[in-house]
Design a protein around this motif. Structure first.
Motif, PDB file in Angstrom:
ATOM      1  N   PRO A  94       0.820  -1.216   0.000  1.00 37.34           N
ATOM      2  CA  PRO A  94       0.000   0.000   0.000  1.00 37.34           C
ATOM      3  C   PRO A  94       0.854   1.266   0.000  1.00 37.34           C
ATOM      4  CG  PRO A  94       0.082  -0.958   2.191  1.00 37.34           C
ATOM      5  CD  PRO A  94       0.752  -1.949   1.282  1.00 37.34           C
ATOM      6  N   THR A  95       0.259   2.337  -0.478  1.00 39.84           N
ATOM      7  CA  THR A  95       0.860   3.671  -0.354  1.00 39.84           C
ATOM      8  C   THR A  95       0.234   4.348   0.853  1.00 39.84           C
ATOM      9  OG1 THR A  95       1.259   3.875  -2.723  1.00 39.84           O
ATOM     10  CG2 THR A  95       1.153   5.921  -1.453  1.00 39.84           C
ATOM     11  N   VAL A  96       1.072   4.786   1.790  1.00 40.21           N
ATOM     12  CA  VAL A  96       0.585   5.365   3.041  1.00 40.21           C
ATOM     13  C   VAL A  96       1.082   6.791   3.184  1.00 40.21           C
ATOM     14  CG1 VAL A  96       0.567   5.163   5.556  1.00 40.21           C
ATOM     15  CG2 VAL A  96       0.480   3.101   4.140  1.00 40.21           C
ATOM     16  N   LEU A  97       0.150   7.698   3.376  1.00 37.93           N
ATOM     17  CA  LEU A  97       0.443   9.121   3.560  1.00 37.93           C
ATOM     18  C   LEU A  97       0.690   9.415   5.038  1.00 37.93           C
ATOM     19  CD1 LEU A  97      -1.559  12.055   2.004  1.00 37.93           C
ATOM     20  CD2 LEU A  97      -1.185  11.998   4.456  1.00 37.93           C
ATOM     21  N   VAL A  98       1.740  10.191   5.315  1.00 39.51           N
ATOM     22  CA  VAL A  98       1.989  10.716   6.665  1.00 39.51           C
ATOM     23  C   VAL A  98       2.208  12.211   6.519  1.00 39.51           C
ATOM     24  CG1 VAL A  98       3.452  10.651   8.716  1.00 39.51           C
ATOM     25  CG2 VAL A  98       3.053   8.545   7.414  1.00 39.51           C
ATOM     26  N   ARG A  99       1.380  13.001   7.162  1.00 34.12           N
ATOM     27  CA  ARG A  99       1.424  14.453   6.971  1.00 34.12           C
ATOM     28  C   ARG A  99       1.902  15.206   8.198  1.00 34.12           C
ATOM     29  NH1 ARG A  99      -2.914  18.831   8.067  1.00 34.12           N
ATOM     30  NH2 ARG A  99      -2.113  18.129  10.073  1.00 34.12           N
ATOM     31  N   THR A 100       2.682  16.261   7.944  1.00 35.61           N
ATOM     32  CA  THR A 100       2.955  17.267   8.965  1.00 35.61           C
ATOM     33  C   THR A 100       2.626  18.635   8.390  1.00 35.61           C
ATOM     34  OG1 THR A 100       4.566  18.119  10.550  1.00 35.61           O
ATOM     35  CG2 THR A 100       5.376  17.695   8.333  1.00 35.61           C
ATOM     36  N   GLU A 101       2.457  19.611   9.264  1.00 35.84           N
ATOM     37  CA  GLU A 101       2.239  20.996   8.848  1.00 35.84           C
ATOM     38  C   GLU A 101       3.547  21.760   9.002  1.00 35.84           C
ATOM     39  OE1 GLU A 101       1.118  19.400  11.509  1.00 35.84           O
ATOM     40  OE2 GLU A 101      -0.834  20.120  12.138  1.00 35.84           O
ATOM     41  N   LEU A 102       3.690  22.865   8.252  1.00 30.69           N
ATOM     42  CA  LEU A 102       4.928  23.627   8.236  1.00 30.69           C
ATOM     43  C   LEU A 102       4.826  24.991   8.910  1.00 30.69           C
ATOM     44  CD1 LEU A 102       5.980  23.042   4.490  1.00 30.69           C
ATOM     45  CD2 LEU A 102       6.590  21.662   6.492  1.00 30.69           C
ATOM     46  N   ASP A 103       3.636  25.542   9.060  1.00 29.17           N
ATOM     47  CA  ASP A 103       3.500  26.956   9.388  1.00 29.17           C
ATOM     48  C   ASP A 103       3.327  27.240  10.870  1.00 29.17           C
ATOM     49  OD1 ASP A 103       1.010  25.635   9.077  1.00 29.17           O
ATOM     50  OD2 ASP A 103      -0.049  27.546   8.878  1.00 29.17           O
ATOM     51  N   GLY A 104       3.695  28.480  11.232  1.00 31.25           N
ATOM     52  CA  GLY A 104       3.465  28.994  12.573  1.00 31.25           C
ATOM     53  C   GLY A 104       2.298  29.961  12.591  1.00 31.25           C
ATOM     54  N   LEU A 105       2.154  30.678  13.710  1.00 26.01           N
ATOM     55  CA  LEU A 105       1.032  31.593  13.916  1.00 26.01           C
ATOM     56  C   LEU A 105       1.501  33.045  14.022  1.00 26.01           C
ATOM     57  CD1 LEU A 105      -0.804  29.469  16.587  1.00 26.01           C
ATOM     58  CD2 LEU A 105      -1.883  30.272  14.481  1.00 26.01           C
ATOM     59  N   PRO A 106       0.676  34.001  13.599  1.00 26.46           N
ATOM     60  CA  PRO A 106       1.033  35.426  13.729  1.00 26.46           C
ATOM     61  C   PRO A 106       0.752  35.930  15.144  1.00 26.46           C
ATOM     62  CG  PRO A 106      -1.092  35.230  12.657  1.00 26.46           C
ATOM     63  CD  PRO A 106      -0.596  33.829  12.870  1.00 26.46           C
ATOM     64  N   MET A 107       1.585  35.511  16.090  1.00 23.06           N
ATOM     65  CA  MET A 107       1.400  35.898  17.485  1.00 23.06           C
ATOM     66  C   MET A 107       2.737  35.862  18.203  1.00 23.06           C
ATOM     67  SD  MET A 107      -0.424  32.425  18.950  1.00 23.06           S
ATOM     68  CE  MET A 107      -0.382  32.942  20.661  1.00 23.06           C
ATOM     69  N   GLU A 108       2.779  36.527  19.353  1.00 18.75           N
ATOM     70  CA  GLU A 108       4.017  36.598  20.131  1.00 18.75           C
ATOM     71  C   GLU A 108       4.099  35.436  21.100  1.00 18.75           C
ATOM     72  OE1 GLU A 108       6.352  39.674  23.197  1.00 18.75           O
ATOM     73  OE2 GLU A 108       4.355  40.164  22.427  1.00 18.75           O
ATOM     74  N   GLU A 109       5.248  34.795  21.153  1.00 18.99           N
ATOM     75  CA  GLU A 109       5.475  33.726  22.113  1.00 18.99           C
ATOM     76  C   GLU A 109       5.846  34.309  23.472  1.00 18.99           C
ATOM     77  OE1 GLU A 109       8.447  29.887  22.894  1.00 18.99           O
ATOM     78  OE2 GLU A 109       8.356  30.799  20.912  1.00 18.99           O
ATOM     79  N   LYS A 110       5.255  33.763  24.534  1.00 16.08           N
ATOM     80  CA  LYS A 110       5.540  34.243  25.885  1.00 16.08           C
ATOM     81  C   LYS A 110       5.836  33.067  26.816  1.00 16.08           C
ATOM     82  CE  LYS A 110       2.632  38.356  25.334  1.00 16.08           C
ATOM     83  NZ  LYS A 110       1.467  39.135  25.864  1.00 16.08           N
ATOM     84  N   THR A 111       6.581  32.097  26.313  1.00 16.89           N
ATOM     85  CA  THR A 111       6.909  30.922  27.115  1.00 16.89           C
ATOM     86  C   THR A 111       8.111  31.140  28.018  1.00 16.89           C
ATOM     87  OG1 THR A 111       8.387  30.043  25.402  1.00 16.89           O
ATOM     88  CG2 THR A 111       6.048  29.408  25.291  1.00 16.89           C
ATOM     89  N   GLY A 112       8.984  32.085  27.653  1.00 16.51           N
ATOM     90  CA  GLY A 112      10.215  32.298  28.410  1.00 16.51           C
ATOM     91  C   GLY A 112      11.280  31.250  28.146  1.00 16.51           C
ATOM     92  N   LEU A 113      11.067  30.390  27.156  1.00 15.51           N
ATOM     93  CA  LEU A 113      12.043  29.352  26.825  1.00 15.51           C
ATOM     94  C   LEU A 113      13.327  29.972  26.283  1.00 15.51           C
ATOM     95  CD1 LEU A 113       9.646  26.847  25.020  1.00 15.51           C
ATOM     96  CD2 LEU A 113      10.802  26.458  27.208  1.00 15.51           C
ATOM     97  N   PRO A 114      14.480  29.354  26.527  1.00 15.29           N
ATOM     98  CA  PRO A 114      15.730  29.911  25.996  1.00 15.29           C
ATOM     99  C   PRO A 114      15.770  29.908  24.479  1.00 15.29           C
ATOM    100  CG  PRO A 114      16.089  27.744  27.001  1.00 15.29           C
ATOM    101  CD  PRO A 114      14.709  28.170  27.375  1.00 15.29           C
TER     102      PRO A 114
END
Length: 434
Positions: A94-114
């Protein structure tokens, strides 16, 4: 032995053999992750720190294309503008599709991650912060990790892998763009497909459900017209701000008085833009929002109610008719019942009590539905992303940790990515075993 007893024994034996096979495959996948996780972590943090908006994901697509070519996939870039398609053929099957998305969001991140994003990009003609606050960065790392695991285990499966990096999921237009670019005509139509999404549940959890899994989405963009003037003499004006405010409140009666109370439906106004100063009555106001539903009939009730309410509000104000644009977005993702049941058995064998049937469909929307509507039976499943201890503590306090699209949404990378890789690899192996 009676027929019933014999059947029960065969079922128990089959379940035992399946559990043993799944456990063995899971051990191989996890051993590979032990050796190669550092590279996935680096890829994840690079993507997280450098997000790109829909149909602008050129650098992101190039990174994934490089990873897939290194694994031996045939990669085509620029499908549906910025999407990629990676093909790996491994004999008949069989042919099996596995999908991911590439895009981000137009918003500010406020996680404080390095490694937090500080990226800025053009959004509707204006500079905007960009962040992977939906989890697509986790998805991409798990997507690459799944490809690595499947190539390492290619003696255990036969067929063709079609790994798709889809652009612009957040605008629910990217899947449609890839299909319009003759995705299936150029690369072949998959026999089945899989996609996953990280959410605010405890990391290590996997959830799934047959049938409706997400909502229909539509957007509303309404321009109310008025007659501008000085704020001190409102009687000689027609105030479009009042029209916008009245619409925002009155349209909720479509939900409370026109929609069947037992059916899901949401109308949310997320943006009202009008005017330039406090003492000036403007001549127009723009209202933007989103509409969600599961049922096609409910969807029509909501859309008709929006049109009618907007026109009624303008008529009450003695204003010209508004410009009402209702734009169709993603349709509900409907999981294939047989594929869901088949995969659930594997998830249960691999994750035990951490694999659960979702109690109901989610209210968010997802344009993976375009591939399903194009004839690809699929399973779209979810994985948790939060620290289980923090999630349990928040539950005990009656609080909720930040979820997708929140500026503080920060899934734990390692357990989320490892769970995504393990679950997706097992799901694909299960349908491609020779």
């Amino acid at each position: 032995m009676t027929g019933v007893a014999a059947a029960a024994l065969l079922l128990a034996t089959a379940s035992s053999v399946l559990a043993g096979n799944v456990a063995a495959d899971k051990a191989v996948i996890e051993a590979g992750l032990d050796k190669g996780y550092a590279r996935l972590d680096a890829l994840y943090k690079d993507i997280h720190q450098n997000p790109e908006l829909g149909f602008q994901e050129t650098a992101t697509a190039a990174k994934l294309a490089k990873e897939m070519r290194a694994l031996g996939f045939e990669v085509t870039e620029g499908v549906g503008k910025t999407g990629i398609v990676a093909i790996y053929r491994n004999g008949k099957g069989p042919t099996v599709l596995v999908r991911t998305e590439l895009d981000g969001l137009p918003m500010e991140e406020k996680t404080g991650l390095p490694y937090a994003s500080r990226a800025v990009a053009d959004w509707n003609g204006k500079p905007s912060p960009v962040a992977h606050s939906c989890g697509h960065d986790i998805h991409m790392a798990a997507w690459v990790g799944t490809a690595q695991a499947l190539i390492a285990m290619k003696a255990k499966w036969r067929g063709t892998l079609m790994f798709i990096g889809q652009p612009s999921e957040e605008t629910v237009t990217g899947a449609r763009a890839m299909l319009a670019d003759k995705l299936f005509e150029r690369f072949g139509k998959p026999d089945m497909g899989f996609a996953l999404h990280v959410g605010p549940g405890p990391a290590g959890m996997v959830s799934y459900r047959p049938g409706v899994n997400s909502s229909n989405s539509d957007s509303l963009d309404i321009t109310f017209h008025g007659k501008g003037g000085h704020g001190s003499t409102p009687h000689v004006t027609i105030d479009p701000v009042i029209e916008a405010a009245r619409f925002t409140m009155d349209v909720q009666t479509v939900i409370s008085r026109e929609k069947d109370a037992t059916q899901f439906g949401v109308i949310t106004v997320g943006s009202i833009q009008s005017g330039s100063a406090g003492n000036i009555i403007p001549d127009k106001a723009v209202v933007r929002g989103t509409v969600r539903s599961f049922d096609a009939g409910v969807r029509e009730v909501l859309l008709n109610g929006i049109r009618r309410t907007a026109n009624a509000v303008a008529a009450m104000a003695g204003a010209p008719a508004p410009d009402v644009q209702l734009v169709s977005g993603g349709r509900a993702v409907i999981n294939d019942a047989a594929l869901t049941a088949r995969t659930a058995t594997v998830f249960k064998a691999a994750f035990g009590e951490r694999a659960v049937l979702a109690p109901g469909p989610g209210s968010a929307s997802e344009d993976y539905s375009e591939f399903i509507m194009a004839g690809v039976p699929s399973l779209f499943f979810s994985i948790g992303g939060h620290d289980p201890a923090l999630a349990a503590a928040a539950r005990a306090r009656g609080e909720a940790l930040p979820a997708n699209h929140h500026p503080g949404f920060a899934p734990m990378p390692e357990p989320s990515i490892r769970t995504g890789v393990t679950a997706m690899t097992l799901a694909v192996l299960n349908v491609m075993a020779p």
